[in-house]
Design an enzyme around this catalytic site. Structure first.
Site, short mmCIF file in Angstrom:
data_model
loop_
_atom_site.label_atom_id
_atom_site.label_comp_id
_atom_site.label_asym_id
_atom_site.label_seq_id
_atom_site.Cartn_x
_atom_site.Cartn_y
_atom_site.Cartn_z
N ASP A 29 -43.63 46.50 -21.13
CA ASP A 29 -44.20 48.06 -21.73
C ASP A 29 -44.28 48.43 -23.10
O ASP A 29 -43.44 48.15 -23.54
CB ASP A 29 -43.09 49.03 -20.67
CG ASP A 29 -44.56 50.82 -20.84
OD1 ASP A 29 -44.57 50.58 -19.59
OD2 ASP A 29 -44.10 50.75 -21.85
N ASN A 84 -46.17 55.00 -9.81
CA ASN A 84 -45.60 56.52 -10.33
C ASN A 84 -47.75 56.12 -9.64
O ASN A 84 -48.38 55.29 -9.84
CB ASN A 84 -46.81 56.80 -11.34
CG ASN A 84 -45.03 57.36 -12.21
OD1 ASN A 84 -44.34 57.48 -11.69
ND2 ASN A 84 -44.76 56.86 -13.99
N VAL A 93 -52.16 54.90 -16.04
CA VAL A 93 -52.99 53.36 -15.95
C VAL A 93 -53.55 53.54 -14.72
O VAL A 93 -52.23 53.45 -13.92
CB VAL A 93 -52.19 52.17 -16.87
CG1 VAL A 93 -53.25 51.04 -16.39
CG2 VAL A 93 -51.90 52.67 -18.45
N HIS A 97 -49.40 49.46 -10.87
CA HIS A 97 -48.18 48.59 -11.64
C HIS A 97 -46.36 49.42 -11.13
O HIS A 97 -46.68 50.78 -11.22
CB HIS A 97 -48.39 49.27 -13.34
CG HIS A 97 -48.31 49.97 -13.18
ND1 HIS A 97 -49.62 51.16 -13.33
CD2 HIS A 97 -48.16 50.78 -14.19
CE1 HIS A 97 -49.64 52.50 -14.07
NE2 HIS A 97 -48.44 52.16 -14.25
N HIS A 99 -42.84 49.93 -12.09
CA HIS A 99 -42.35 49.94 -13.27
C HIS A 99 -40.69 49.61 -13.26
O HIS A 99 -39.84 49.99 -11.76
CB HIS A 99 -41.96 51.50 -14.06
CG HIS A 99 -42.68 51.96 -14.45
ND1 HIS A 99 -43.07 52.13 -15.83
CD2 HIS A 99 -44.00 52.30 -14.09
CE1 HIS A 99 -44.31 52.81 -15.90
NE2 HIS A 99 -45.19 53.26 -14.95
P1 5GP Z 1 -48.00 55.20 -15.44
O1 5GP Z 1 -47.44 56.44 -16.44
O2 5GP Z 1 -48.93 54.87 -15.31
O3 5GP Z 1 -46.77 54.57 -14.14
O4 5GP Z 1 -47.36 53.85 -16.76
C1 5GP Z 1 -48.09 53.17 -16.96
C2 5GP Z 1 -47.02 52.38 -18.50
O5 5GP Z 1 -48.19 51.13 -19.05
C3 5GP Z 1 -46.35 53.42 -19.38
O6 5GP Z 1 -45.05 53.24 -18.93
C4 5GP Z 1 -47.22 52.94 -20.70
O7 5GP Z 1 -46.30 52.93 -21.79
C5 5GP Z 1 -47.87 51.53 -20.72
N1 5GP Z 1 -48.92 51.14 -21.60
C6 5GP Z 1 -49.83 51.76 -21.65
N2 5GP Z 1 -50.28 50.66 -22.17
C7 5GP Z 1 -49.99 49.67 -22.54
C8 5GP Z 1 -50.87 48.24 -22.85
O8 5GP Z 1 -51.43 48.62 -23.96
N3 5GP Z 1 -49.90 47.15 -23.34
C9 5GP Z 1 -48.44 48.02 -22.26
N4 5GP Z 1 -47.87 46.50 -22.66
N5 5GP Z 1 -48.19 48.29 -22.25
C10 5GP Z 1 -49.06 49.78 -21.74
#
Ligand code: 5GP
Ligand code: ZN
Length: 100
Positions: A29, A84, A93, A97, A99
């Site tokens: 992340d 999520n 995003v 995915h 975590h």
């Molecule tokens: P969500 O909030 O959708 O469950 O998690 C999205 C995760 O993607 C967040 O923890 C954020 O830090 C990570 N993230 C967003 N953009 C990027 C990226 O371009 N590269 C990486 N490695 N992680 C990302």
């Protein structure tokens, strides 16, 4: 479609993949919330895990297998996994995915 995790998982945006399988990829992340914070993604685009589970239930299982293997490889004695789903639940995003 302009999807950052599609681009990362197929290698279009170069990041270190900590897992690179036929169906599933994993990478660190960008903003880690724990010493180990890895995102495990299907290579095919699905907006969230609900859509993925309907289209490809085996891939959901494979994502948890990858989580277990990565945790074991790092010698973790315990780990937490989170999906999520939806903006109101913190999804930012919209490519499924897991975590770790
Ligand atoms: P969500 O909030 O959708 O469950 O998690 C999205 C995760 O993607 C967040 O923890 C954020 O830090 C990570 N993230 C967003 N953009 C990027 C990226 O371009 N590269 C990486 N490695 N992680 C990302
Ligand atoms: Zn995508």
């Amino acid at each position: 479609m302009d999807c950052i995790f599609c681009k990362i998982s197929v290698g279009e945006i170069p990041v270190e993949l900590v897992h690179d399988g036929e169906n599933v990829a994993a990478f660190n992340d960008l903003a880690p919330q724990a010493p180990t914070h890895i995102l495990i993604v299907p290579k095919a685009h699905h907006a969230n895990v609900g859509d993925l589970a309907i289209a490809s239930p085996a891939v959901v299982g494979e994502m948890f297998q990858v989580a277990a293997a990565l945790a074991a490889a790092r010698g973790l004695d315990g780990y937490r996994t989170v999906f999520n789903t939806g903006e109101s639940a913190g999804q930012s995003v919209f490519h499924a995915h897991l975590h770790l």
